[in-house]
Design a protein around this motif. Structure first.
Motif, PDB file in Angstrom:
ATOM      1  N   THR A 261       0.481   8.528  40.097  1.00 51.12           N
ATOM      2  CA  THR A 261       0.054   9.491  40.666  1.00 51.12           C
ATOM      3  C   THR A 261       0.968  10.737  41.341  1.00 51.12           C
ATOM      4  O   THR A 261       1.024  11.941  41.111  1.00 51.12           O
ATOM      5  CB  THR A 261      -1.243   9.328  41.662  1.00 51.12           C
ATOM      6  OG1 THR A 261      -2.079   8.489  41.141  1.00 51.12           O
ATOM      7  CG2 THR A 261      -1.802  10.598  42.321  1.00 51.12           C
ATOM      8  N   GLY A 262       2.126  10.212  42.019  1.00 55.09           N
ATOM      9  CA  GLY A 262       2.853  10.846  42.954  1.00 55.09           C
ATOM     10  C   GLY A 262       3.758  11.552  41.818  1.00 55.09           C
ATOM     11  O   GLY A 262       3.825  12.912  42.283  1.00 55.09           O
ATOM     12  N   PRO A 263       4.447  11.146  40.831  1.00 50.57           N
ATOM     13  CA  PRO A 263       5.337  11.987  39.997  1.00 50.57           C
ATOM     14  C   PRO A 263       4.376  13.075  39.505  1.00 50.57           C
ATOM     15  O   PRO A 263       4.803  14.261  39.104  1.00 50.57           O
ATOM     16  CB  PRO A 263       5.955  11.108  39.020  1.00 50.57           C
ATOM     17  CG  PRO A 263       5.912   9.746  39.775  1.00 50.57           C
ATOM     18  CD  PRO A 263       4.696   9.934  40.740  1.00 50.57           C
ATOM     19  N   PHE A 296     -10.411   9.854  34.027  1.00 46.43           N
ATOM     20  CA  PHE A 296     -10.691   8.748  34.512  1.00 46.43           C
ATOM     21  C   PHE A 296     -11.779   8.190  33.812  1.00 46.43           C
ATOM     22  O   PHE A 296     -12.260   6.879  33.622  1.00 46.43           O
ATOM     23  CB  PHE A 296     -11.078   8.884  35.998  1.00 46.43           C
ATOM     24  CG  PHE A 296     -10.335   8.230  36.974  1.00 46.43           C
ATOM     25  CD1 PHE A 296      -9.939   7.016  37.227  1.00 46.43           C
ATOM     26  CD2 PHE A 296      -9.486   9.299  37.744  1.00 46.43           C
ATOM     27  CE1 PHE A 296      -8.873   6.252  38.105  1.00 46.43           C
ATOM     28  CE2 PHE A 296      -8.203   8.737  38.652  1.00 46.43           C
ATOM     29  CZ  PHE A 296      -8.127   7.513  38.656  1.00 46.43           C
ATOM     30  N   LEU A 297     -12.393   8.907  32.854  1.00 51.71           N
ATOM     31  CA  LEU A 297     -13.501   8.306  32.046  1.00 51.71           C
ATOM     32  C   LEU A 297     -12.734   7.457  30.922  1.00 51.71           C
ATOM     33  O   LEU A 297     -13.620   6.707  30.302  1.00 51.71           O
ATOM     34  CB  LEU A 297     -14.175   9.369  31.309  1.00 51.71           C
ATOM     35  CG  LEU A 297     -15.036  10.303  32.089  1.00 51.71           C
ATOM     36  CD1 LEU A 297     -15.589  11.612  31.510  1.00 51.71           C
ATOM     37  CD2 LEU A 297     -16.214   9.695  32.579  1.00 51.71           C
ATOM     38  N   CYS A 298     -11.548   7.412  30.637  1.00 50.77           N
ATOM     39  CA  CYS A 298     -10.722   6.505  29.703  1.00 50.77           C
ATOM     40  C   CYS A 298     -10.644   5.184  30.122  1.00 50.77           C
ATOM     41  O   CYS A 298     -10.519   4.403  29.247  1.00 50.77           O
ATOM     42  CB  CYS A 298      -9.517   7.251  29.331  1.00 50.77           C
ATOM     43  SG  CYS A 298      -9.577   8.923  28.727  1.00 50.77           S
ATOM     44  N   PHE A 318      -0.949   9.691  35.940  1.00 54.55           N
ATOM     45  CA  PHE A 318      -0.121  10.854  36.003  1.00 54.55           C
ATOM     46  C   PHE A 318      -0.853  12.074  35.699  1.00 54.55           C
ATOM     47  O   PHE A 318      -0.650  12.999  36.508  1.00 54.55           O
ATOM     48  CB  PHE A 318       0.989  10.329  34.938  1.00 54.55           C
ATOM     49  CG  PHE A 318       1.840  11.735  35.006  1.00 54.55           C
ATOM     50  CD1 PHE A 318       3.318  11.543  35.744  1.00 54.55           C
ATOM     51  CD2 PHE A 318       2.054  12.784  33.891  1.00 54.55           C
ATOM     52  CE1 PHE A 318       4.182  12.720  35.727  1.00 54.55           C
ATOM     53  CE2 PHE A 318       2.818  13.624  33.867  1.00 54.55           C
ATOM     54  CZ  PHE A 318       4.003  13.579  34.622  1.00 54.55           C
ATOM     55  N   VAL A 319      -1.706  11.982  34.845  1.00 52.89           N
ATOM     56  CA  VAL A 319      -2.420  13.265  34.464  1.00 52.89           C
ATOM     57  C   VAL A 319      -3.601  13.453  35.681  1.00 52.89           C
ATOM     58  O   VAL A 319      -3.584  14.629  36.150  1.00 52.89           O
ATOM     59  CB  VAL A 319      -3.322  13.021  33.250  1.00 52.89           C
ATOM     60  CG1 VAL A 319      -4.199  14.185  33.162  1.00 52.89           C
ATOM     61  CG2 VAL A 319      -2.258  12.983  32.039  1.00 52.89           C
ATOM     62  N   GLY A 323      -3.230  17.130  37.374  1.00 50.61           N
ATOM     63  CA  GLY A 323      -4.221  18.174  37.736  1.00 50.61           C
ATOM     64  C   GLY A 323      -4.874  18.349  38.837  1.00 50.61           C
ATOM     65  O   GLY A 323      -5.090  19.469  39.198  1.00 50.61           O
ATOM     66  N   GLY A 324      -4.754  17.193  39.700  1.00 54.43           N
ATOM     67  CA  GLY A 324      -5.518  17.332  41.044  1.00 54.43           C
ATOM     68  C   GLY A 324      -4.498  18.131  41.850  1.00 54.43           C
ATOM     69  O   GLY A 324      -5.043  18.953  42.778  1.00 54.43           O
ATOM     70  N   GLN A 325      -3.244  18.178  41.717  1.00 59.56           N
ATOM     71  CA  GLN A 325      -2.255  18.877  42.588  1.00 59.56           C
ATOM     72  C   GLN A 325      -2.151  20.307  42.126  1.00 59.56           C
ATOM     73  O   GLN A 325      -2.053  21.305  42.815  1.00 59.56           O
ATOM     74  CB  GLN A 325      -0.857  18.519  42.461  1.00 59.56           C
ATOM     75  CG  GLN A 325       0.187  18.908  43.394  1.00 59.56           C
ATOM     76  CD  GLN A 325      -0.146  18.627  44.741  1.00 59.56           C
ATOM     77  OE1 GLN A 325      -1.159  18.330  45.187  1.00 59.56           O
ATOM     78  NE2 GLN A 325       0.848  18.600  45.624  1.00 59.56           N
ATOM     79  N   LEU A 326      -2.528  20.783  40.840  1.00 56.00           N
ATOM     80  CA  LEU A 326      -2.579  21.854  40.378  1.00 56.00           C
ATOM     81  C   LEU A 326      -3.815  22.718  40.826  1.00 56.00           C
ATOM     82  O   LEU A 326      -3.586  23.955  41.181  1.00 56.00           O
ATOM     83  CB  LEU A 326      -2.467  21.955  38.589  1.00 56.00           C
ATOM     84  CG  LEU A 326      -2.516  23.133  38.066  1.00 56.00           C
ATOM     85  CD1 LEU A 326      -1.150  24.232  38.429  1.00 56.00           C
ATOM     86  CD2 LEU A 326      -2.400  22.978  36.566  1.00 56.00           C
TER      87      LEU A 326
END
Length: 418
Positions: A261-263, A296-298, A318-319, A323-326
């Motif tokens: 999640t960080g990168p 997260f549905l995956c 990662f995705v 998306g969250g930071q964007l």
């Protein structure tokens, strides 16, 4: 961007302050366990005490910060956190520190961090032009993401290599460095004129709540944040059980998956400086939220602990981070742009209060669903719940925002005093 000396000082100060804050989140619990032999229940209380100021103080802090100079608030909170952790380190080395005192330190650091976080968000609007908000927020959020990645690892390493008291002293050093950088900001803050006798704090809090509720964009940000944080808390409760029990992943594999999640967040910060100006703020907000939350549905479809499963989890996290930071950076820029200077602190605090206030209930719901419906079904349901956030944004004026940031909704209603 970096030719602006005052912004550079703010960026450096905020970066090392965030690093100190996230290092402390690991150092204090390890201090309790390794030095004071705290049990699981006591450790839970310590963590709750450190998080309590978000709910108890956010609205009040927003009202106060709007009356003060943000630079003054930040330097004072840095001094306070450095002194609190320095005192804990000295007392720990001398064998004088007990759990009750550590609870006090945790609460003090948490409370001062609420002040700092609200103040640095308000300070950016007072330092830069509004058309620079996305770019400058991108830089600040990128450093915050880096601190979230490196802080916990650094805290654990300091405790392992040195000792818990010395690690606490090292955390205090970060706040001292932040103080030295932020106090060098030279640009004076423009304080709007207002009545000589400012309203009482309860009235100021009410005005902040009324302002957020009365603006369609901010109201949507508030509701979407609450929906996301509530659902995310439920998801993470199930997710942290799903990985080891359903997928049979080792602790190392779980940590590796979560670390992706960080990168992703770092990439999201970089993209946030470019995409809104090219495709429009509304389109970026909605699409990034759908992609980041929907990925997260995956996860419920995964089985086993193979390398393919681990690679898929790395990609999902990662995705999600990207998306969250964007969304975070873009929403912050929009919120700062539509909010008058005299309302910045209260708007930020109100959204934080509402957004984070439901997280304990979300965690409880996730645990209840996991017990009643099983991990895989519960993860699917709670992950689907996160899509309520982009749905709310898509049905609001936020989705129609273009490439340029909107103007403030109205004049400041309150004065700020030095």
């Amino acid at each position: 961007m970096w030719r602006d000396g005052d912004f550079r000082r703010l960026w450096v100060g905020q970066t090392v302050s965030q690093l100190g804050e996230h290092t402390t989140l690991v150092v204090l619990p390890l201090f309790a366990v390794l030095t004071l032999d705290a049990g699981a229940g006591q450790l839970g209380v310590l963590r709750a005490v450190g998080q309590a100021p978000i709910l108890l103080l956010s609205l009040f802090v927003g009202a106060w910060v709007d009356r003060w100079r943000a630079r003054t608030v930040m330097v004072l909170t840095d001094v306070g956190r450095a002194l609190a952790l320095g005192a804990a380190a000295v007392a720990g080395l001398l064998g004088w520190l007990g759990l009750p005192a550590l609870f006090v330190v945790a609460f003090a650091v948490g409370a001062l961090s609420v002040f700092f976080d609200v103040a640095y968000q308000a300070s950016l609007v007072r330092l830069v032009k509004r058309d620079q908000l996305v770019e400058r927020n991108s830089a600040l959020e990128g450093s915050r993401s880096a601190a979230q990645i490196g802080g916990p690892a650094l805290g654990g390493a300091l405790v392992s290599l040195l000792s818990a008291p010395v690690a606490a002293a090292s955390s205090a050093l970060f706040f001292a460095l932040s103080f030295l950088s932020i106090r060098r900001i030279r640009r004076s803050e423009a304080l709007p004129k207002g009545p000589e006798r400012p309203p009482r704090v309860w009235r100021r809090i009410h005005e902040g709540l009324r302002f957020v509720v009365g603006d369609a964009s901010l109201r949507t940000v508030c509701l979407a944040s609450a929906a996301f944080q509530f659902s995310l808390a439920a998801v993470m409760t199930v997710y942290l059980l799903f990985l080891p029990r359903e997928l049979h992943l080792s602790g190392t594999a779980v940590g590796l998956a979560l670390a992706a999640t960080g990168p992703g967040a770092l990439l999201g910060s970089v993209l946030a400086a470019r995409l809104p100006r090219r495709f429009g703020h509304g389109a970026v907000l909605v699409s990034a939220a759908v992609l980041g939350d929907g990925v997260f549905l995956c996860v419920p479809a995964l089985h086993g602990s193979s390398a393919v499963t681990l690679a898929a989890l790395l990609a999902v996290n990662f995705v999600f981070g990207t998306g969250g930071q964007l969304v975070n950076v873009t929403v912050m820029a929009v919120r700062q742009a539509v909010t008058p200077d005299g309302m910045q602190g209260r708007a930020a605090a109100t959204i934080t209060f509402v957004g984070m206030g439901l997280t304990p209930l979300g965690s409880l719901l996730g645990g209840l669903l996991a017990e009643e419906w099983g991990l895989r079904t519960s993860l699917l349901v709670t992950a689907a719940g996160m899509l309520l956030s982009p749905l709310l944004m898509a049905l609001s004026p936020l989705a129609r925002l273009g490439r340029a940031l909107p103007s403030p909704a109205g004049p400041a209603t309150e004065p700020r005093t030095p």
